[in-house]
Design an enzyme around this catalytic site. Sequence first.
Site, PDB file in Angstrom:
ATOM      1  N   LYS A  27      45.881  14.991  12.770  1.00  0.00           N
ATOM      2  CA  LYS A  27      46.865  14.534  12.059  1.00  0.00           C
ATOM      3  C   LYS A  27      48.427  14.779  13.003  1.00  0.00           C
ATOM      4  CE  LYS A  27      47.540  17.784   8.303  1.00  0.00           C
ATOM      5  NZ  LYS A  27      46.772  18.890   8.993  1.00  0.00           N
ATOM      6  N   ARG A  41      50.766  20.584   0.943  1.00  0.00           N
ATOM      7  CA  ARG A  41      49.258  21.258   0.902  1.00  0.00           C
ATOM      8  C   ARG A  41      48.883  21.368  -0.189  1.00  0.00           C
ATOM      9  NH1 ARG A  41      50.002  22.541   6.460  1.00  0.00           N
ATOM     10  NH2 ARG A  41      48.083  23.285   7.308  1.00  0.00           N
ATOM     11  N   ARG A  64      41.301  23.255  20.998  1.00  0.00           N
ATOM     12  CA  ARG A  64      43.009  23.045  20.899  1.00  0.00           C
ATOM     13  C   ARG A  64      43.743  24.079  21.737  1.00  0.00           C
ATOM     14  NH1 ARG A  64      45.279  20.780  15.421  1.00  0.00           N
ATOM     15  NH2 ARG A  64      45.726  22.652  14.700  1.00  0.00           N
ATOM     16  N   ARG A 112      45.925  29.077  19.575  1.00  0.00           N
ATOM     17  CA  ARG A 112      46.388  29.939  18.411  1.00  0.00           C
ATOM     18  C   ARG A 112      45.508  30.624  17.553  1.00  0.00           C
ATOM     19  NH1 ARG A 112      49.375  24.588  15.893  1.00  0.00           N
ATOM     20  NH2 ARG A 112      48.073  25.364  14.043  1.00  0.00           N
ATOM     21  N   ARG A 141      40.507  28.064   6.693  1.00  0.00           N
ATOM     22  CA  ARG A 141      41.371  27.103   6.599  1.00  0.00           C
ATOM     23  C   ARG A 141      40.739  25.793   6.048  1.00  0.00           C
ATOM     24  NH1 ARG A 141      44.392  26.072  11.813  1.00  0.00           N
ATOM     25  NH2 ARG A 141      46.100  25.011  10.460  1.00  0.00           N
TER      26      ARG A 141
HETATM   27  P1  AMP Z   1      49.417  23.635  10.345  1.00  0.00           P
HETATM   28  O1  AMP Z   1      50.078  23.836  11.844  1.00  0.00           O
HETATM   29  O2  AMP Z   1      50.125  22.768   9.568  1.00  0.00           O
HETATM   30  O3  AMP Z   1      47.987  23.762  10.364  1.00  0.00           O
HETATM   31  O4  AMP Z   1      50.053  24.901   9.754  1.00  0.00           O
HETATM   32  C1  AMP Z   1      49.549  26.458  10.323  1.00  0.00           C
HETATM   33  C2  AMP Z   1      49.749  27.254   9.014  1.00  0.00           C
HETATM   34  O5  AMP Z   1      51.158  27.288   8.566  1.00  0.00           O
HETATM   35  C3  AMP Z   1      48.985  27.237   7.815  1.00  0.00           C
HETATM   36  O6  AMP Z   1      47.379  27.417   7.945  1.00  0.00           O
HETATM   37  C4  AMP Z   1      49.546  27.789   6.745  1.00  0.00           C
HETATM   38  O7  AMP Z   1      49.577  29.153   6.745  1.00  0.00           O
HETATM   39  C5  AMP Z   1      51.064  27.737   7.202  1.00  0.00           C
HETATM   40  N1  AMP Z   1      51.667  26.400   6.545  1.00  0.00           N
HETATM   41  C6  AMP Z   1      52.027  25.140   7.037  1.00  0.00           C
HETATM   42  N2  AMP Z   1      52.413  24.114   6.204  1.00  0.00           N
HETATM   43  C7  AMP Z   1      52.239  24.654   4.779  1.00  0.00           C
HETATM   44  C8  AMP Z   1      52.404  24.261   3.529  1.00  0.00           C
HETATM   45  N3  AMP Z   1      52.653  22.920   3.324  1.00  0.00           N
HETATM   46  N4  AMP Z   1      52.086  25.169   2.612  1.00  0.00           N
HETATM   47  C9  AMP Z   1      51.773  26.438   2.871  1.00  0.00           C
HETATM   48  N5  AMP Z   1      51.541  26.930   4.084  1.00  0.00           N
HETATM   49  C10 AMP Z   1      51.793  26.116   5.127  1.00  0.00           C
END
Ligand code: AMP
Length: 214
Positions: free
Chosen positions: A13, A88, A127, A160, A171
């Site tokens: 996404k 989320r 990734r 990462r 996750r």
């Molecule tokens: P992402 O790159 O969107 O997968 O985000 C990486 C990490 O950031 C996630 O695993 C969460 O720990 C945190 N994170 C990002 N967006 C959110 C959100 N909307 N609510 C809570 N934690 C978030």
Amino acid sequence: MKIIMLGAPGAGKGTQAQMIADKYGIPHVSTGDIFRENVKNGTELGMEAKKYMDQGALVPDELTVRILLDRVAQDDCKNGYVLDGFPRTIPQAEVLDKAIKELGDKIDYAIDVEVPDENIIRRMSGRRACLSCGSTFHIEHVPPKKEGICDRCGKELILRDDDKEETVKNRLDVYHKQTQPLIDYYTGQNILKTVDGTADMMDVFTAITEILGE
Ligand code: AMP
């Protein structure tokens, strides 16, 4: 146009959100990128967020909502934005709805990029991310021109911590419990659109542009 991208971590996404942003001239707003930027810069917000991110857990709603609302209140978001990684949780979605409604506005589409868990686990290990500009690549599907180097800013690409297998499984678990209920939430608002995220990246994008229009 205001768009929300839904889908499990690793569904692609973020890549699609960036392509939408480029095509429609709206900012790509990723809460994950905002958190990572803060971690990199060693801010207080970053240090707090890192505790959760490293375990594959969600950063608490209160903190996340605050940074998101600040971001979308900025000038460049006036004509719309594509949200990637937010909301989320149902409470996050409710706060966003309320804030947008107060501006007399609405979300146009919530696009679910659907991919089974098995594919996600396979994808994540390939990734690579640029911590400097936030771009993401994939060693098979979206390889950088030069191995290990970001096409956009020339810095080093890394795997990462939150893309490592154990964290990915965590996750996905969090996704099914806390984020998947948003599918019903936006179905109820009649704005949910689903695309097959296992298709080729460009085919997924074509399906999305058919939904969004020219
Ligand atoms: P992402 O790159 O969107 O997968 O985000 C990486 C990490 O950031 C996630 O695993 C969460 O720990 C945190 N994170 C990002 N967006 C959110 C959100 N909307 N609510 C809570 N934690 C978030």
